[in-house]
Design a protein around this motif. Sequence first.
Motif, PDB file in Angstrom:
ATOM      1  N   ALA A 156      51.393  46.643  25.359  1.00 46.56           N
ATOM      2  CA  ALA A 156      50.090  46.358  24.753  1.00 46.56           C
ATOM      3  C   ALA A 156      49.437  45.082  25.293  1.00 46.56           C
ATOM      4  CB  ALA A 156      50.206  46.320  23.235  1.00 46.56           C
ATOM      5  N   PRO A 157      50.109  43.934  25.251  1.00 44.93           N
ATOM      6  CA  PRO A 157      49.431  42.727  25.737  1.00 44.93           C
ATOM      7  C   PRO A 157      49.161  42.762  27.246  1.00 44.93           C
ATOM      8  CG  PRO A 157      51.690  42.226  25.098  1.00 44.93           C
ATOM      9  CD  PRO A 157      51.414  43.638  24.678  1.00 44.93           C
ATOM     10  N   ILE A 158      50.013  43.445  27.977  1.00 42.87           N
ATOM     11  CA  ILE A 158      49.783  43.567  29.418  1.00 42.87           C
ATOM     12  C   ILE A 158      48.495  44.346  29.676  1.00 42.87           C
ATOM     13  CG2 ILE A 158      50.670  44.575  31.573  1.00 42.87           C
ATOM     14  CD1 ILE A 158      53.516  43.980  30.409  1.00 42.87           C
ATOM     15  N   MET A 159      48.326  45.453  28.959  1.00 42.75           N
ATOM     16  CA  MET A 159      47.124  46.260  29.129  1.00 42.75           C
ATOM     17  C   MET A 159      45.879  45.492  28.691  1.00 42.75           C
ATOM     18  SD  MET A 159      48.581  49.957  27.898  1.00 42.75           S
ATOM     19  CE  MET A 159      47.151  50.901  28.376  1.00 42.75           C
ATOM     20  N   ILE A 160      45.979  44.817  27.572  1.00 41.71           N
ATOM     21  CA  ILE A 160      44.834  44.041  27.087  1.00 41.71           C
ATOM     22  C   ILE A 160      44.496  42.938  28.081  1.00 41.71           C
ATOM     23  CG2 ILE A 160      44.054  42.473  25.259  1.00 41.71           C
ATOM     24  CD1 ILE A 160      45.810  44.226  23.321  1.00 41.71           C
ATOM     25  N   PHE A 161      45.496  42.232  28.568  1.00 39.79           N
ATOM     26  CA  PHE A 161      45.270  41.166  29.544  1.00 39.79           C
ATOM     27  C   PHE A 161      44.627  41.723  30.822  1.00 39.79           C
ATOM     28  CE2 PHE A 161      46.686  38.838  33.289  1.00 39.79           C
ATOM     29  CZ  PHE A 161      46.152  37.585  33.019  1.00 39.79           C
ATOM     30  N   GLN A 162      45.130  42.840  31.308  1.00 46.81           N
ATOM     31  CA  GLN A 162      44.580  43.428  32.533  1.00 46.81           C
ATOM     32  C   GLN A 162      43.140  43.891  32.317  1.00 46.81           C
ATOM     33  OE1 GLN A 162      45.772  43.474  35.668  1.00 46.81           O
ATOM     34  NE2 GLN A 162      47.380  42.189  34.841  1.00 46.81           N
ATOM     35  N   GLY A 163      42.853  44.453  31.157  1.00 46.61           N
ATOM     36  CA  GLY A 163      41.486  44.859  30.851  1.00 46.61           C
ATOM     37  C   GLY A 163      40.541  43.671  30.811  1.00 46.61           C
ATOM     38  N   LEU A 164      40.979  42.600  30.164  1.00 50.55           N
ATOM     39  CA  LEU A 164      40.147  41.391  30.101  1.00 50.55           C
ATOM     40  C   LEU A 164      39.993  40.755  31.481  1.00 50.55           C
ATOM     41  CD1 LEU A 164      41.502  39.871  26.764  1.00 50.55           C
ATOM     42  CD2 LEU A 164      39.277  40.977  27.154  1.00 50.55           C
ATOM     43  N   ALA A 165      41.071  40.768  32.260  1.00 47.58           N
ATOM     44  CA  ALA A 165      40.992  40.231  33.632  1.00 47.58           C
ATOM     45  C   ALA A 165      40.027  41.068  34.476  1.00 47.58           C
ATOM     46  CB  ALA A 165      42.381  40.208  34.268  1.00 47.58           C
ATOM     47  N   GLY A 166      40.046  42.383  34.280  1.00 54.69           N
ATOM     48  CA  GLY A 166      39.114  43.254  34.992  1.00 54.69           C
ATOM     49  C   GLY A 166      37.676  42.946  34.631  1.00 54.69           C
ATOM     50  N   ARG A 167      37.437  42.693  33.371  1.00 53.98           N
ATOM     51  CA  ARG A 167      36.082  42.332  32.937  1.00 53.98           C
ATOM     52  C   ARG A 167      35.639  41.016  33.557  1.00 53.98           C
ATOM     53  NH1 ARG A 167      33.480  44.449  27.658  1.00 53.98           N
ATOM     54  NH2 ARG A 167      33.814  46.594  28.229  1.00 53.98           N
ATOM     55  N   ARG A 168      36.548  40.051  33.581  1.00 51.27           N
ATOM     56  CA  ARG A 168      36.203  38.769  34.226  1.00 51.27           C
ATOM     57  C   ARG A 168      35.891  38.985  35.700  1.00 51.27           C
ATOM     58  NH1 ARG A 168      40.299  37.022  30.859  1.00 51.27           N
ATOM     59  NH2 ARG A 168      41.838  37.096  32.532  1.00 51.27           N
ATOM     60  N   GLY A 169      36.661  39.873  36.344  1.00 52.12           N
ATOM     61  CA  GLY A 169      36.430  40.164  37.757  1.00 52.12           C
ATOM     62  C   GLY A 169      35.075  40.812  38.005  1.00 52.12           C
ATOM     63  N   VAL A 170      34.713  41.775  37.164  1.00 55.54           N
ATOM     64  CA  VAL A 170      33.411  42.428  37.303  1.00 55.54           C
ATOM     65  C   VAL A 170      32.301  41.401  37.088  1.00 55.54           C
ATOM     66  CG1 VAL A 170      31.843  44.139  36.311  1.00 55.54           C
ATOM     67  CG2 VAL A 170      34.237  44.731  36.707  1.00 55.54           C
ATOM     68  N   THR A 171      32.433  40.599  36.046  1.00 60.28           N
ATOM     69  CA  THR A 171      31.421  39.570  35.769  1.00 60.28           C
ATOM     70  C   THR A 171      31.307  38.607  36.939  1.00 60.28           C
ATOM     71  OG1 THR A 171      31.738  39.722  33.385  1.00 60.28           O
ATOM     72  CG2 THR A 171      30.802  37.669  34.213  1.00 60.28           C
ATOM     73  N   HIS A 172      32.433  38.164  37.475  1.00 66.66           N
ATOM     74  CA  HIS A 172      32.423  37.234  38.605  1.00 66.66           C
ATOM     75  C   HIS A 172      31.703  37.842  39.813  1.00 66.66           C
ATOM     76  CE1 HIS A 172      33.739  34.120  41.356  1.00 66.66           C
ATOM     77  NE2 HIS A 172      34.169  35.068  42.165  1.00 66.66           N
ATOM     78  N   GLU A 173      32.023  39.082  40.125  1.00 64.80           N
ATOM     79  CA  GLU A 173      31.391  39.736  41.275  1.00 64.80           C
ATOM     80  C   GLU A 173      29.887  39.907  41.059  1.00 64.80           C
ATOM     81  OE1 GLU A 173      32.634  40.345  44.283  1.00 64.80           O
ATOM     82  OE2 GLU A 173      34.466  39.409  43.566  1.00 64.80           O
ATOM     83  N   LEU A 174      29.496  40.279  39.857  1.00 66.92           N
ATOM     84  CA  LEU A 174      28.069  40.424  39.582  1.00 66.92           C
ATOM     85  C   LEU A 174      27.358  39.072  39.654  1.00 66.92           C
ATOM     86  CD1 LEU A 174      28.167  43.056  36.704  1.00 66.92           C
ATOM     87  CD2 LEU A 174      27.229  43.385  39.011  1.00 66.92           C
ATOM     88  N   GLU A 175      27.991  38.020  39.128  1.00 66.18           N
ATOM     89  CA  GLU A 175      27.386  36.681  39.202  1.00 66.18           C
ATOM     90  C   GLU A 175      27.220  36.226  40.648  1.00 66.18           C
ATOM     91  OE1 GLU A 175      28.838  34.729  34.980  1.00 66.18           O
ATOM     92  OE2 GLU A 175      30.075  34.420  36.748  1.00 66.18           O
ATOM     93  N   GLN A 176      28.169  36.582  41.505  1.00 67.58           N
ATOM     94  CA  GLN A 176      28.082  36.195  42.917  1.00 67.58           C
ATOM     95  C   GLN A 176      26.861  36.809  43.597  1.00 67.58           C
ATOM     96  OE1 GLN A 176      30.149  33.934  44.536  1.00 67.58           O
ATOM     97  NE2 GLN A 176      30.755  33.609  42.423  1.00 67.58           N
ATOM     98  N   GLN A 177      26.391  37.938  43.090  1.00 62.14           N
ATOM     99  CA  GLN A 177      25.227  38.608  43.674  1.00 62.14           C
ATOM    100  C   GLN A 177      23.910  37.963  43.256  1.00 62.14           C
ATOM    101  OE1 GLN A 177      25.573  40.932  46.065  1.00 62.14           O
ATOM    102  NE2 GLN A 177      27.745  40.431  45.819  1.00 62.14           N
TER     103      GLN A 177
END
Length: 151
Positions: free
Chosen positions: A17-38
């Motif tokens: 459970a915490p691994i999945m939640i952490f990975q999901g949140l990390a994925g969201r941070r990654g998407v946000t970071h990539e969009l901000e870079q644009q």
Amino acid sequence: MTQTILGLVGLALLAAAPIMIFQGLAGRRGVTHELEQQRISFPPSGLPATLGAYAGRPVRTGAEARAYSDLIAEHVAAATGGRTYAEIAAECQNSKNDEKLGKLRETAFMGETLRGALLGAYQAWQVTLLVIGLGLLCGAIGVGFIALAVT
């Protein structure tokens, strides 16, 4: 024996459970970071009524990426008279020396490519939500299994 299996499955789910939640949140941070870079931002005015809430805002989330892709779709449709890249490319095959049609094909290609990239960010955002939700579900089921094992 059954209680032991339930307990082990419950522990495995609680560990996942915490691994999945952490990975999901990390994925969201990654998407946000990539969009901000644009550095994509909605124009402060002149948006269609359906996108008015986004006026002047930067694109940082999946929902915003999808909304901006809708804006691009409207602009491309206006520029091409509602024709797709494939339709314009077919027209170019018949009119090889038409420079105006060639530029229109480039416009349609760039717009549809940008739109596809933004929709990809939206889909990634949705997948992260699914992973977080599954992590929460695994945790809840894990707790339930452990509760069954100890009773």
